[in-house]
Scaffold this motif. Structure first.
Motif, PDB file in Angstrom:
ATOM      1  N   ALA A  61       0.891  -1.175   0.000  1.00 38.04           N
ATOM      2  CA  ALA A  61       0.000   0.000   0.000  1.00 38.04           C
ATOM      3  C   ALA A  61       0.916   1.209   0.000  1.00 38.04           C
ATOM      4  CB  ALA A  61      -0.892   0.042   1.240  1.00 38.04           C
ATOM      5  N   VAL A  62       0.365   2.353  -0.391  1.00 38.81           N
ATOM      6  CA  VAL A  62       1.164   3.569  -0.241  1.00 38.81           C
ATOM      7  C   VAL A  62       1.025   4.110   1.178  1.00 38.81           C
ATOM      8  CG1 VAL A  62      -0.605   5.175  -1.129  1.00 38.81           C
ATOM      9  CG2 VAL A  62       1.808   5.781  -1.286  1.00 38.81           C
ATOM     10  N   GLY A  63      -0.185   4.001   1.744  1.00 43.06           N
ATOM     11  CA  GLY A  63      -0.415   4.474   3.110  1.00 43.06           C
ATOM     12  C   GLY A  63       0.162   3.484   4.108  1.00 43.06           C
ATOM     13  N   LEU A  86       0.194   3.870  -7.697  1.00 42.93           N
ATOM     14  CA  LEU A  86      -1.253   3.966  -7.546  1.00 42.93           C
ATOM     15  C   LEU A  86      -1.757   5.397  -7.594  1.00 42.93           C
ATOM     16  CD1 LEU A  86      -1.056   4.963  -4.540  1.00 42.93           C
ATOM     17  CD2 LEU A  86      -1.366   2.580  -3.902  1.00 42.93           C
ATOM     18  N   ARG A 229      -7.946   8.444   4.081  1.00 44.33           N
ATOM     19  CA  ARG A 229      -8.186   7.501   5.163  1.00 44.33           C
ATOM     20  C   ARG A 229      -9.445   7.947   5.896  1.00 44.33           C
ATOM     21  NH1 ARG A 229      -5.402   4.519   2.806  1.00 44.33           N
ATOM     22  NH2 ARG A 229      -3.519   3.424   3.481  1.00 44.33           N
ATOM     23  N   HIS A 276     -13.080   0.897  -0.471  1.00 44.39           N
ATOM     24  CA  HIS A 276     -11.628   1.112  -0.500  1.00 44.39           C
ATOM     25  C   HIS A 276     -10.996   0.498  -1.753  1.00 44.39           C
ATOM     26  CE1 HIS A 276      -8.048   1.965   2.402  1.00 44.39           C
ATOM     27  NE2 HIS A 276      -7.689   2.176   1.151  1.00 44.39           N
TER      28      HIS A 276
HETATM   29  C1  GLV Z   1      -4.460   2.258  -0.083  1.00 41.71           C
HETATM   30  O1  GLV Z   1      -5.273   2.815   0.629  1.00 41.71           O
HETATM   31  C2  GLV Z   1      -3.056   2.490   0.020  1.00 41.71           C
HETATM   32  O2  GLV Z   1      -2.632   3.191   0.945  1.00 41.71           O
HETATM   33  O3  GLV Z   1      -2.305   1.955  -0.834  1.00 41.71           O
END
Ligand code: GLV
Ligand code: GLV
Length: 330
Positions: A61-63, A86, A229, A276
């Motif tokens: 994930a990026v987050g 993404l 988020r 999501h």
């Molecule tokens: C998705 O929410 C991410 O953070 O990749």
């Protein structure tokens, strides 16, 4: 990729509708050299500390707000993520949601599928203007959080002839130098925007950034979009705002207590809600998997991960001690 590289890969759960239980996480962390994580499991310092030979965490994930990165750094553990790949799919979904809420696509589809369409009419399912076309007024898009994704959303807004204003606690320079967005204070942004789109990191500062007060500052015709988020919005306050029409609508990809929704949200006809899926395009998810595997292999080999979020860890004593311990083990 990992198996081809000779890694013994074990999966925390085979179920797609249930996360990995904390007890399974704690048991698994003891024997693994690298943890590949999803955003669904909290990864705190106590968990990471349970294996002194762990080499790193590769988040798919990026987050990474589910990970105690400061704790990992203190323990000498690199944490990596999957940025950039993404950005486009998330900006695309932002626009899909914005347009869906503005033009009432889900309601319109329900109407069709229920067989209620009998006659075309001038007042059927009227929505909000997005481009200037109708009344000639350029609409104002307010972007909160002007990182990679916020900037990609702004780029798309140019095609809709919007005026773009943006607020970011830490990226004023990116806004000033963007050439398409202009800086605004948060309260001004909320009061002026026809559409407000949220793209900040979730931190203590952005938790409930959109609370009752913020929602009341927004125009009654405004639409709020969140693909960042869930806890950036006080979701209970949002349900009141939607029911009492403090704002016209909301489009949400993320939820405060995901996967749960605040009471009443599912019944708000002016809410567009999806589970999501911002990065859920085939190409993006393939590339995220590749990046997570590359990061995991780098962690395993004691090399710098291509996407470490705490690169400062590599020059720490704790990291060198951990590397030495892991070598001693083989
Ligand atoms: C998705 O929410 C991410 O953070 O990749
Ligand atoms: C709508 O279909 C129109 O022709 O205006």
């Amino acid at each position: 990729m990992l198996e081809r590289a000779g890694v013994d890969v074990r999966v925390g759960t085979e179920r797609e509708d249930e996360g990995v239980a904390p007890s399974v996480m704690l048991e698994g962390i003891q024997w693994c050299d690298v943890l590949v994580s999803l955003l669904t499991e909290p990864i705190d310092r106590a968990l990471l500390a349970a294996n002194p030979k762990l080499r790193g965490v590769a988040q798919y994930a990026v987050g990474f707000n589910n990970i105690d990165v400061a704790g990992a750094t203190a323990l000498g553990l690199p944490v990596s993520n999957t940025p950039d790949v993404l950005t486009d799919s998330t900006a695309d979904l932002t626009w899909a949601l914005l347009l869906a809420a503005a033009r009432r696509i889900p309601e319109a589809q329900e109407y069709m599928k229920a067989g209620r369409y009998k006659l075309w009419g001038p007042n059927l399912l009227l929505g909000a203007d997005v481009s200037p076309g109708g009344n000639g007024r350029r609409k104002i898009l307010g972007i909160i959080g002007y990182g990679r994704i916020g900037a990609a959303v702004a780029k798309r807004a140019v095609g809709f002839d919007m005026d773009i204003i943006a607020y970011d606690l830490h990226a004023r320079a990116a806004i000033d130098s963007s050439g398409i967005a202009r800086w605004a204070e948060l309260e001004d942004l909320l009061a002026q925007s026809d559409f407000v789109s949220l793209h900040p990191l979730l931190t203590k500062e952005t938790h409930h950034l959109i609370n009752e007060r913020a929602l009341k500052l927004m125009k009654p015709t405004a639409i709020l979009v969140n693909v960042s988020r869930g806890p950036v919005i006080d979701e209970a306050a949002l349900v009141r705002a939607l029911n009492e029409r403090w704002i016209a609508g909301a489009a949400l990809d993320v939820f405060e207590h995901e996967p749960a929704m605040a009471e009443g949200l599912a019944n708000c006809e002016n809410a567009v809600i999806v589970p999501h899926i911002a990065s859920a395009s085939v190409g993006t998810r393939d590339k995220m998997a590749t990046m997570a595997a590359e990061n995991a292999l780098a962690h395993l080999r004691g090399e710098r991960a291509p996407n470490a979020v705490n690169a400062e860890v590599y020059s720490s004593v704790a990291y060198r001690e951990r590397a030495a311990r892991a070598l001693g083990a083989t």
